[in-house]
Design a protein around this motif. Structure first.
Motif, PDB file in Angstrom:
ATOM      1  N   ASP A   1       6.795   2.763   4.485  1.00 25.71           N
ATOM      2  CA  ASP A   1       7.298   2.895   5.856  1.00 25.71           C
ATOM      3  C   ASP A   1       8.676   2.250   5.989  1.00 25.71           C
ATOM      4  O   ASP A   1       9.556   2.763   6.701  1.00 25.71           O
ATOM      5  CB  ASP A   1       6.325   2.251   6.848  1.00 25.71           C
ATOM      6  CG  ASP A   1       5.038   3.053   7.020  1.00 25.71           C
ATOM      7  OD1 ASP A   1       5.011   4.238   6.626  1.00 25.71           O
ATOM      8  OD2 ASP A   1       4.053   2.484   7.540  1.00 25.71           O
ATOM      9  N   TYR A   2       8.865   1.120   5.314  1.00 25.32           N
ATOM     10  CA  TYR A   2      10.160   0.438   5.357  1.00 25.32           C
ATOM     11  C   TYR A   2      11.238   1.304   4.714  1.00 25.32           C
ATOM     12  O   TYR A   2      12.347   1.434   5.253  1.00 25.32           O
ATOM     13  CB  TYR A   2      10.053  -0.909   4.644  1.00 25.32           C
ATOM     14  CG  TYR A   2      11.324  -1.726   4.666  1.00 25.32           C
ATOM     15  CD1 TYR A   2      11.655  -2.509   5.755  1.00 25.32           C
ATOM     16  CD2 TYR A   2      12.202  -1.708   3.579  1.00 25.32           C
ATOM     17  CE1 TYR A   2      12.828  -3.266   5.780  1.00 25.32           C
ATOM     18  CE2 TYR A   2      13.367  -2.455   3.582  1.00 25.32           C
ATOM     19  CZ  TYR A   2      13.681  -3.232   4.683  1.00 25.32           C
ATOM     20  OH  TYR A   2      14.847  -3.962   4.706  1.00 25.32           O
TER      21      TYR A   2
ATOM     22  N   SER B   1       1.304  16.262  -2.641  1.00 23.43           N
ATOM     23  CA  SER B   1       0.346  16.126  -1.547  1.00 23.43           C
ATOM     24  C   SER B   1       1.025  16.282  -0.195  1.00 23.43           C
ATOM     25  O   SER B   1       0.482  16.939   0.702  1.00 23.43           O
ATOM     26  CB  SER B   1      -0.365  14.770  -1.644  1.00 23.43           C
ATOM     27  OG  SER B   1       0.574  13.713  -1.746  1.00 23.43           O
ATOM     28  N   GLN B   2       2.204  15.683  -0.041  1.00 30.15           N
ATOM     29  CA  GLN B   2       2.904  15.778   1.239  1.00 30.15           C
ATOM     30  C   GLN B   2       3.442  17.194   1.415  1.00 30.15           C
ATOM     31  O   GLN B   2       4.118  17.732   0.548  1.00 30.15           O
ATOM     32  CB  GLN B   2       4.049  14.767   1.304  1.00 30.15           C
ATOM     33  CG  GLN B   2       4.831  14.766   2.597  1.00 30.15           C
ATOM     34  CD  GLN B   2       6.115  15.583   2.508  1.00 30.15           C
ATOM     35  OE1 GLN B   2       6.623  15.847   1.417  1.00 30.15           O
ATOM     36  NE2 GLN B   2       6.624  15.999   3.640  1.00 30.15           N
ATOM     37  N   GLY B   3       3.099  17.842   2.536  1.00 34.16           N
ATOM     38  CA  GLY B   3       3.519  19.213   2.788  1.00 34.16           C
ATOM     39  C   GLY B   3       2.653  20.259   2.114  1.00 34.16           C
ATOM     40  O   GLY B   3       2.993  21.446   2.123  1.00 34.16           O
TER      41      GLY B   3
ATOM     42  N   ILE C   1       0.357   5.790  -3.832  1.00 33.98           N
ATOM     43  CA  ILE C   1      -0.161   6.869  -2.981  1.00 33.98           C
ATOM     44  C   ILE C   1       0.469   6.873  -1.588  1.00 33.98           C
ATOM     45  O   ILE C   1       0.814   7.950  -1.076  1.00 33.98           O
ATOM     46  CB  ILE C   1      -1.698   6.801  -2.931  1.00 33.98           C
ATOM     47  CG1 ILE C   1      -2.261   7.150  -4.323  1.00 33.98           C
ATOM     48  CG2 ILE C   1      -2.266   7.738  -1.873  1.00 33.98           C
ATOM     49  CD1 ILE C   1      -3.763   7.043  -4.445  1.00 33.98           C
ATOM     50  N   PRO C   2       0.679   5.717  -0.913  1.00 36.10           N
ATOM     51  CA  PRO C   2       1.366   5.779   0.384  1.00 36.10           C
ATOM     52  C   PRO C   2       2.766   6.379   0.292  1.00 36.10           C
ATOM     53  O   PRO C   2       3.224   7.019   1.246  1.00 36.10           O
ATOM     54  CB  PRO C   2       1.418   4.310   0.819  1.00 36.10           C
ATOM     55  CG  PRO C   2       0.248   3.677   0.149  1.00 36.10           C
ATOM     56  CD  PRO C   2       0.161   4.360  -1.191  1.00 36.10           C
TER      57      PRO C   2
ATOM     58  N   LEU D   1       4.235  10.141   2.068  1.00 32.65           N
ATOM     59  CA  LEU D   1       5.476  10.333   2.827  1.00 32.65           C
ATOM     60  C   LEU D   1       6.448  11.260   2.111  1.00 32.65           C
ATOM     61  O   LEU D   1       7.555  11.496   2.616  1.00 32.65           O
ATOM     62  CB  LEU D   1       6.144   8.982   3.088  1.00 32.65           C
ATOM     63  CG  LEU D   1       5.417   8.030   4.037  1.00 32.65           C
ATOM     64  CD1 LEU D   1       6.235   6.756   4.252  1.00 32.65           C
ATOM     65  CD2 LEU D   1       5.124   8.690   5.378  1.00 32.65           C
ATOM     66  N   GLY D   2       6.065  11.760   0.947  1.00 32.47           N
ATOM     67  CA  GLY D   2       6.922  12.700   0.227  1.00 32.47           C
ATOM     68  C   GLY D   2       7.868  12.080  -0.770  1.00 32.47           C
ATOM     69  O   GLY D   2       8.739  12.771  -1.308  1.00 32.47           O
ATOM     70  N   PHE D   3       7.702  10.761  -1.063  1.00 27.77           N
ATOM     71  CA  PHE D   3       8.564  10.103  -2.035  1.00 27.77           C
ATOM     72  C   PHE D   3       7.963  10.245  -3.437  1.00 27.77           C
ATOM     73  O   PHE D   3       6.766  10.003  -3.623  1.00 27.77           O
ATOM     74  CB  PHE D   3       8.722   8.619  -1.710  1.00 27.77           C
ATOM     75  CG  PHE D   3       9.412   8.336  -0.406  1.00 27.77           C
ATOM     76  CD1 PHE D   3      10.629   8.934  -0.106  1.00 27.77           C
ATOM     77  CD2 PHE D   3       8.855   7.482   0.529  1.00 27.77           C
ATOM     78  CE1 PHE D   3      11.281   8.668   1.094  1.00 27.77           C
ATOM     79  CE2 PHE D   3       9.493   7.206   1.729  1.00 27.77           C
ATOM     80  CZ  PHE D   3      10.713   7.808   2.014  1.00 27.77           C
ATOM     81  N   PRO D   4       8.742  10.601  -4.445  1.00 30.24           N
ATOM     82  CA  PRO D   4       8.221  10.733  -5.808  1.00 30.24           C
ATOM     83  C   PRO D   4       7.736   9.380  -6.339  1.00 30.24           C
ATOM     84  O   PRO D   4       8.449   8.385  -6.257  1.00 30.24           O
ATOM     85  CB  PRO D   4       9.421  11.241  -6.611  1.00 30.24           C
ATOM     86  CG  PRO D   4      10.353  11.836  -5.592  1.00 30.24           C
ATOM     87  CD  PRO D   4      10.172  11.003  -4.362  1.00 30.24           C
ATOM     88  N   ALA D   5       6.529   9.352  -6.889  1.00 30.57           N
ATOM     89  CA  ALA D   5       5.956   8.088  -7.354  1.00 30.57           C
ATOM     90  C   ALA D   5       4.913   8.356  -8.423  1.00 30.57           C
ATOM     91  O   ALA D   5       4.214   9.375  -8.390  1.00 30.57           O
ATOM     92  CB  ALA D   5       5.319   7.323  -6.185  1.00 30.57           C
ATOM     93  N   ALA D   6       4.791   7.429  -9.364  1.00 28.47           N
ATOM     94  CA  ALA D   6       3.787   7.517 -10.416  1.00 28.47           C
ATOM     95  C   ALA D   6       3.256   6.125 -10.712  1.00 28.47           C
ATOM     96  O   ALA D   6       3.894   5.114 -10.389  1.00 28.47           O
ATOM     97  CB  ALA D   6       4.377   8.138 -11.684  1.00 28.47           C
ATOM     98  N   ARG D   7       2.082   6.083 -11.315  1.00 27.51           N
ATOM     99  CA  ARG D   7       1.444   4.807 -11.652  1.00 27.51           C
ATOM    100  C   ARG D   7       1.427   4.603 -13.161  1.00 27.51           C
ATOM    101  O   ARG D   7       1.086   5.507 -13.921  1.00 27.51           O
ATOM    102  CB  ARG D   7      -0.001   4.785 -11.142  1.00 27.51           C
ATOM    103  CG  ARG D   7      -0.749   3.517 -11.576  1.00 27.51           C
ATOM    104  CD  ARG D   7      -2.236   3.619 -11.306  1.00 27.51           C
ATOM    105  NE  ARG D   7      -2.914   2.414 -11.797  1.00 27.51           N
ATOM    106  CZ  ARG D   7      -3.748   1.673 -11.068  1.00 27.51           C
ATOM    107  NH1 ARG D   7      -4.022   2.006  -9.833  1.00 27.51           N
ATOM    108  NH2 ARG D   7      -4.309   0.611 -11.595  1.00 27.51           N
TER     109      ARG D   7
END
Length: 454
Positions: free
Chosen positions: A191-192, A233-235, A290-291, A295-301
């Motif tokens: 969110d930030y 997931s987003q969209g 996952i959060p 929001l549509g930001f590319p992320a991996a674990r």
């Protein structure tokens, strides 16, 4: 200037000048030098300090100077500041299933501002909170050495090493609270990032990256798992029909982060290979990336090759000769050093590369395929067009495209049979992750087209 067709390996490129000669070894040699100081011994000291706070449970004390989540966050802030990095502490007051009373959940974040493109951001994060068997037990000792003292140590070590260098893009180092209570700190930071208007190119979420043996005796210190979503997931609701028609089930930006890390590990020669896991997270579980995905930001674990379930989410005890609990003596700091080097190299590489373009593929009922994209101003080293068969999980073919050109025609390459993508290259040869030319493939939140007014 007159356009011409440049032929390379049977592929035609429309442009004003031949593509530049590749410099494949220069960036990797530089990255190896940058990450060389990453130290497992230093991270052992960091984990020892984190464990010394007794518990770092999100519901533990925020004011005790020696014990609890507040003391751990304050110490982390002092570490970041000792590296000369400015810090922020994003917070939100949360109530939920695992937070029965309104509780302030805070992250500790350091920002290494980019010199040329400060709004292009790459994030490394790990969660600083810990737990025992009962997720609501905030009084018992919960050392959280590996889960996730290891990820937090990687964040702090990456900050220590990379703060000594300047990068065109911004690198954010984040220790998150509230993961065990429902991915709360990940949401706070996501969110930030959205509120700041950051162009988040990549989020590397490090959770459980410091052990190499499982409870069944299986050991593996040469692989790290990278988990990533396939369709974004987003969209997804708006994209479903396009994906069904045009593909993209294996080409979300996060999946291309996974491919990027795999190739990077191969070229770093640090004794670590990426095992790509085609799932958002482990079976039925989740993490703080996952959060960002929501929001549509590319992320991996990133996570260990072999988890030990006796040494996570457990009360400290011995039963029938078996030891339970997440203590530092179970960790492998040589392995953690390799995983942290991969992280640090990825941060440096992505912060040095231009953001990925947003390519489109055309070629229905044609023997040729045309790739086009809007120019990326920082792509002064040009672009790389990549394609692979639809049943291949890795890019197979490449073509370099000159800087300033935004179109490539691939003769006798039929759009039906291939997946296509394009990356951006800096003048120094740093290449971005590939953005796939599929619905939702862009490295930014998906925005549905406005519907025509009736």
């Amino acid at each position: 200037m007159k356009a011409f067709t440049f032929l390379l390996s049977g592929v035609a490129l429309i442009g004003a000048a031949p593509p530049p000669a590749p410099v494949p070894n220069q960036p990797y040699a530089q990255l190896r030098q940058i990450v060389a100081p990453v130290s497992g011994a230093q991270m052992r000291k960091t984990v020892e300090k984190l464990v010394s706070f007794g518990t770092r449970h999100t519901l533990s004390s925020q004011t005790d100077p020696k014990r609890g989540i507040g003391a751990a966050l304050n110490w982390t802030e002092r570490q970041f500041k000792s590296f000369g990095l400015p810090t922020v502490r994003p917070c939100d007051t949360v109530t939920g299933r695992r937070v029965p009373n309104p509780t302030r959940v805070c992250d500790m974040v350091a920002i290494h501002r980019g010199t040329e493109r400060p709004n292009d951001v790459v994030i490394i994060q790990g969660h600083i909170d810990s737990r025992v068997t009962d997720v609501m037990n905030f009084t018992s000792d919960a050392p959280g050495a590996n889960d996730d003292g290891s990820g937090t140590a990687a964040v702090i070590e990456a900050a220590r090493v990379l703060s000594k260098h300047k990068f065109p893009g911004t690198i954010v180092f984040a220790a998150l609270s509230g993961e065990e209570q429902g991915l709360l700190g990940g949401k706070v930071l996501a969110d930030y990032a959205k509120a700041q208007g950051w162009n988040v190119v990549t989020v590397l979420n490090n959770d459980i990256i410091g052990n190499s043996c499982g409870a069944d005796g299986v050991c593996d210190d040469t692989h790290v798992r990278v988990l990533s979503e396939g369709p974004r997931s987003q969209g997804q609701g708006e994209l479903a029909a396009q994906t069904h028609s045009l593909g993209g089930e294996n080409d979300a930006p996060s999946r291309n982060i996974s491919r990027f890390l795999d190739g990077l590990a191969d070229n770093l020669n640090i004794g670590l290979d990426v095992r790509q896991i085609w799932r958002t997270d482990r079976w039925g579980r989740g993490g703080d990336h996952i959060p960002f995905l929501e929001l549509g930001f590319p992320a991996a674990r990133l996570s260990v090759a072999v988890e030990n379930y006796d040494w996570q989410h457990q009360d400290l005890r011995t039963e029938n000769g078996k030891v339970y609990g997440d203590t530092i003596d179970h960790m492998d700091f040589n392995y953690l050093e390799k995983v942290t080097k991969l992280n640090a190299a990825a941060l440096a590489a992505i912060a040095s590369a231009p953001p990925p373009p947003e390519p489109k593929a055309e070629g229905a009922v044609s023997t040729d395929t045309t790739l086009s994209w809007a120019a990326v101003p920082a792509a002064t080293g040009g672009y790389v067009v990549r394609w692979r068969r639809t049943d291949s999980n890795q890019w197979q073919e490449t073509l370099r495209v000159a800087a300033g050109e935004t179109k490539a025609i691939l003769p006798h390459v039929r759009v039906d049979d291939w997946v296509f993508g394009v990356s951006s290259v800096s003048k120094e040869g740093f290449e971005s992750p590939v953005a796939s030319a599929v619905p939702g493939g862009a490295f930014k939140p998906y925005v549905a087209p406005a519907k025509p007014q009736q």
